[in-house]
Design a protein around this motif. Sequence first.
Motif, PDB file in Angstrom:
ATOM      1  N   THR A  44       0.296  13.783 -10.219  1.00 46.07           N
ATOM      2  CA  THR A  44       0.898  14.690 -11.193  1.00 46.07           C
ATOM      3  C   THR A  44       2.387  14.909 -10.934  1.00 46.07           C
ATOM      4  O   THR A  44       3.124  13.946 -10.742  1.00 46.07           O
ATOM      5  N   GLU A  45       2.839  16.153 -10.920  1.00 47.04           N
ATOM      6  CA  GLU A  45       4.264  16.463 -11.014  1.00 47.04           C
ATOM      7  C   GLU A  45       5.116  15.849  -9.911  1.00 47.04           C
ATOM      8  O   GLU A  45       6.230  15.390 -10.171  1.00 47.04           O
ATOM      9  N   ALA A  46       4.631  15.849  -8.683  1.00 38.81           N
ATOM     10  CA  ALA A  46       5.456  15.317  -7.592  1.00 38.81           C
ATOM     11  C   ALA A  46       5.866  13.876  -7.880  1.00 38.81           C
ATOM     12  O   ALA A  46       7.030  13.490  -7.690  1.00 38.81           O
ATOM     13  N   CYS A  47       4.914  13.073  -8.340  1.00 38.19           N
ATOM     14  CA  CYS A  47       5.217  11.664  -8.628  1.00 38.19           C
ATOM     15  C   CYS A  47       5.976  11.501  -9.938  1.00 38.19           C
ATOM     16  O   CYS A  47       6.729  10.542 -10.103  1.00 38.19           O
ATOM     17  N   ARG A  48       5.783  12.435 -10.876  1.00 39.45           N
ATOM     18  CA  ARG A  48       6.562  12.380 -12.121  1.00 39.45           C
ATOM     19  C   ARG A  48       8.028  12.667 -11.853  1.00 39.45           C
ATOM     20  O   ARG A  48       8.920  12.055 -12.444  1.00 39.45           O
ATOM     21  N   ALA A  49       8.288  13.614 -10.956  1.00 39.22           N
ATOM     22  CA  ALA A  49       9.653  14.092 -10.757  1.00 39.22           C
ATOM     23  C   ALA A  49      10.449  13.270  -9.744  1.00 39.22           C
ATOM     24  O   ALA A  49      11.678  13.242  -9.803  1.00 39.22           O
ATOM     25  N   ALA A  50       9.765  12.609  -8.818  1.00 37.64           N
ATOM     26  CA  ALA A  50      10.452  11.915  -7.722  1.00 37.64           C
ATOM     27  C   ALA A  50      10.966  10.541  -8.151  1.00 37.64           C
ATOM     28  O   ALA A  50      10.272   9.791  -8.838  1.00 37.64           O
TER      29      ALA A  50
ATOM     30  N   ARG B 238       1.204  19.001   0.341  1.00 42.59           N
ATOM     31  CA  ARG B 238       2.575  19.325  -0.090  1.00 42.59           C
ATOM     32  C   ARG B 238       3.375  18.057  -0.371  1.00 42.59           C
ATOM     33  O   ARG B 238       4.485  17.870   0.133  1.00 42.59           O
ATOM     34  N   LEU B 239       2.844  17.218  -1.196  1.00 40.44           N
ATOM     35  CA  LEU B 239       3.512  15.957  -1.509  1.00 40.44           C
ATOM     36  C   LEU B 239       4.890  16.188  -2.117  1.00 40.44           C
ATOM     37  O   LEU B 239       5.820  15.417  -1.877  1.00 40.44           O
ATOM     38  N   GLY B 240       5.030  17.259  -2.911  1.00 37.95           N
ATOM     39  CA  GLY B 240       6.303  17.515  -3.578  1.00 37.95           C
ATOM     40  C   GLY B 240       7.337  18.233  -2.723  1.00 37.95           C
ATOM     41  O   GLY B 240       8.391  18.633  -3.230  1.00 37.95           O
ATOM     42  N   GLU B 241       7.068  18.375  -1.443  1.00 34.86           N
ATOM     43  CA  GLU B 241       7.995  19.072  -0.545  1.00 34.86           C
ATOM     44  C   GLU B 241       9.369  18.406  -0.567  1.00 34.86           C
ATOM     45  O   GLU B 241       9.503  17.225  -0.275  1.00 34.86           O
ATOM     46  N   GLY B 242      10.395  19.154  -0.938  1.00 33.23           N
ATOM     47  CA  GLY B 242      11.759  18.638  -0.938  1.00 33.23           C
ATOM     48  C   GLY B 242      12.168  17.892  -2.187  1.00 33.23           C
ATOM     49  O   GLY B 242      13.343  17.539  -2.345  1.00 33.23           O
ATOM     50  N   VAL B 243      11.235  17.638  -3.101  1.00 32.77           N
ATOM     51  CA  VAL B 243      11.568  16.870  -4.301  1.00 32.77           C
ATOM     52  C   VAL B 243      12.589  17.605  -5.168  1.00 32.77           C
ATOM     53  O   VAL B 243      13.485  16.989  -5.746  1.00 32.77           O
ATOM     54  N   GLY B 244      12.468  18.936  -5.243  1.00 33.63           N
ATOM     55  CA  GLY B 244      13.396  19.702  -6.058  1.00 33.63           C
ATOM     56  C   GLY B 244      14.844  19.527  -5.630  1.00 33.63           C
ATOM     57  O   GLY B 244      15.739  19.456  -6.458  1.00 33.63           O
ATOM     58  N   ALA B 245      15.064  19.432  -4.327  1.00 37.87           N
ATOM     59  CA  ALA B 245      16.431  19.316  -3.814  1.00 37.87           C
ATOM     60  C   ALA B 245      16.895  17.872  -3.704  1.00 37.87           C
ATOM     61  O   ALA B 245      18.050  17.552  -3.981  1.00 37.87           O
ATOM     62  N   ASN B 246      15.969  16.980  -3.312  1.00 34.29           N
ATOM     63  CA  ASN B 246      16.356  15.599  -2.994  1.00 34.29           C
ATOM     64  C   ASN B 246      15.972  14.584  -4.054  1.00 34.29           C
ATOM     65  O   ASN B 246      16.398  13.418  -3.978  1.00 34.29           O
ATOM     66  N   LYS B 247      15.109  14.993  -4.998  1.00 28.50           N
ATOM     67  CA  LYS B 247      14.626  14.088  -6.048  1.00 28.50           C
ATOM     68  C   LYS B 247      13.789  12.939  -5.510  1.00 28.50           C
ATOM     69  O   LYS B 247      13.541  11.960  -6.217  1.00 28.50           O
ATOM     70  N   ARG B 248      13.373  13.054  -4.251  1.00 33.05           N
ATOM     71  CA  ARG B 248      12.590  11.984  -3.648  1.00 33.05           C
ATOM     72  C   ARG B 248      11.444  12.567  -2.821  1.00 33.05           C
ATOM     73  O   ARG B 248      11.562  13.660  -2.260  1.00 33.05           O
ATOM     74  N   LEU B 249      10.344  11.832  -2.758  1.00 29.82           N
ATOM     75  CA  LEU B 249       9.248  12.204  -1.871  1.00 29.82           C
ATOM     76  C   LEU B 249       9.676  11.929  -0.443  1.00 29.82           C
ATOM     77  O   LEU B 249      10.228  10.863  -0.134  1.00 29.82           O
ATOM     78  N   GLY B 250       9.412  12.876   0.455  1.00 32.20           N
ATOM     79  CA  GLY B 250       9.799  12.715   1.845  1.00 32.20           C
ATOM     80  C   GLY B 250       8.810  11.868   2.620  1.00 32.20           C
ATOM     81  O   GLY B 250       7.628  11.761   2.261  1.00 32.20           O
ATOM     82  N   ASP B 251       9.292  11.269   3.700  1.00 39.39           N
ATOM     83  CA  ASP B 251       8.429  10.398   4.512  1.00 39.39           C
ATOM     84  C   ASP B 251       7.232  11.151   5.080  1.00 39.39           C
ATOM     85  O   ASP B 251       6.100  10.660   5.045  1.00 39.39           O
ATOM     86  N   ALA B 252       7.464  12.365   5.610  1.00 34.61           N
ATOM     87  CA  ALA B 252       6.358  13.129   6.205  1.00 34.61           C
ATOM     88  C   ALA B 252       5.328  13.505   5.157  1.00 34.61           C
ATOM     89  O   ALA B 252       4.119  13.440   5.401  1.00 34.61           O
TER      90      ALA B 252
ATOM     91  N   VAL C 176       5.348  25.197  -4.614  1.00 31.90           N
ATOM     92  CA  VAL C 176       6.144  24.531  -3.579  1.00 31.90           C
ATOM     93  C   VAL C 176       7.630  24.599  -3.909  1.00 31.90           C
ATOM     94  O   VAL C 176       8.445  25.052  -3.090  1.00 31.90           O
ATOM     95  N   ASN C 177       8.020  24.140  -5.119  1.00 31.98           N
ATOM     96  CA  ASN C 177       9.457  24.133  -5.415  1.00 31.98           C
ATOM     97  C   ASN C 177      10.024  25.542  -5.597  1.00 31.98           C
ATOM     98  O   ASN C 177      11.185  25.796  -5.279  1.00 31.98           O
ATOM     99  N   LEU C 178       9.193  26.493  -6.071  1.00 34.85           N
ATOM    100  CA  LEU C 178       9.689  27.869  -6.204  1.00 34.85           C
ATOM    101  C   LEU C 178       9.901  28.498  -4.836  1.00 34.85           C
ATOM    102  O   LEU C 178      10.916  29.180  -4.598  1.00 34.85           O
ATOM    103  N   ALA C 179       8.966  28.282  -3.910  1.00 38.05           N
ATOM    104  CA  ALA C 179       9.124  28.819  -2.556  1.00 38.05           C
ATOM    105  C   ALA C 179      10.297  28.164  -1.834  1.00 38.05           C
ATOM    106  O   ALA C 179      11.002  28.826  -1.055  1.00 38.05           O
ATOM    107  N   GLU C 180      10.522  26.892  -2.092  1.00 34.52           N
ATOM    108  CA  GLU C 180      11.665  26.220  -1.467  1.00 34.52           C
ATOM    109  C   GLU C 180      12.991  26.798  -1.947  1.00 34.52           C
ATOM    110  O   GLU C 180      13.937  26.942  -1.165  1.00 34.52           O
ATOM    111  N   ARG C 181      13.052  27.164  -3.227  1.00 31.41           N
ATOM    112  CA  ARG C 181      14.306  27.703  -3.760  1.00 31.41           C
ATOM    113  C   ARG C 181      14.572  29.131  -3.298  1.00 31.41           C
ATOM    114  O   ARG C 181      15.724  29.528  -3.094  1.00 31.41           O
ATOM    115  N   HIS C 182      13.512  29.933  -3.148  1.00 31.12           N
ATOM    116  CA  HIS C 182      13.709  31.358  -2.891  1.00 31.12           C
ATOM    117  C   HIS C 182      13.207  31.811  -1.521  1.00 31.12           C
ATOM    118  O   HIS C 182      13.555  32.914  -1.088  1.00 31.12           O
TER     119      HIS C 182
END
Length: 326
Positions: free
Chosen positions: A64-70, A21-35, A158-164
């Motif tokens: 892929t996407e997590a690193c593209r978006a963060a 879950r590398l992209g966890e929180g990226v949708g909200a924070n625009k950054r990869l989280g430490d964990a 990941v980002n869809l489940a985080e939003r809903h």
Amino acid sequence: MIARPEERGFRVVDAYSRIVRLGEGVGANKRLGDAAMERAIDALANCHRKLAERGVLRSRLIATEACRAAENGDEFIARVQKETGLALEVVNRETEARLAVAGCVSLVDQQADGVILFDIGGGSSEIVWLDLRNRCGARGFALTRFIRSWTSLPVGVVNLAERHGGVDVTHEVFEAMVADAAGHLEDFNLGDDLTHAIATGKVHMLGTSGTVTTLAGVHLGLKRYDRRRVDGAWLEDDQVGAMIDRLREMPYEERVENPCIGADRADLVLAGCAILEAIRRRWSCSRLRVADRGLREGILTELMAADGVWSRKTHGRRNGRQRGRK
């Protein structure tokens, strides 16, 4: 995934995967989280060890996407190289879509006029139309030349489940996820040609993701996930719908206990089903083929094709036959 080329493809020597879950929180924070970064680096360290043990000299390692978006995607890539010795390449969405096709072409129905291939990921979902009406006998890797159109949706499990939410998913929540994903499909104009091709009944879907392999595993009633039974399985459209409905009715605890879902996917699988449902509502095909393969197989296929390993084998066999006749 480490593989050795053979006459009709390749044989996997070693494979390893872990849900991080590398992209966890990226949708909200625009950054990869430490964990998330720690989990990924720990898994990548295992990959580095396996590559070293096998003496691998030719490889391609992608993000892929997590690193593209963060915003800190590049920082993470640099940290990975420093801590694990692995040099990751952040690929664009078009490359990701092409690799998904390359990894799955062996599962295309040879009688099909076209294929809608989709890869539902953690942070994005790729959709590709292979228009095969004029392929003139082309098979295997050559089918990648017939990509007519593609799109990459900035929505994944990941980002869809985080939003809903992914634990307690009511009918209303599920429909909100479907609408969210469907909104990103509006700009993908495949034209009247695809609509006509689908109407002939000679276009099938080809899905590569944890979502479709989970659906297939549940449909087959597997007591333990078995790639040999899932990869290449065909599902009729009504069977896909029935499996989505069945997963929607499962409480979270039952999803955790299901051997084809488990704790790692229990809060993500319905988000994947919602993305798939949005695709099905936009383009209705009578059949879906399941692929337990994807980007890694696509990378290996392209590397081996670039090295000419199959053409050399073919040339060697031809020369051998000629010498035998002499």
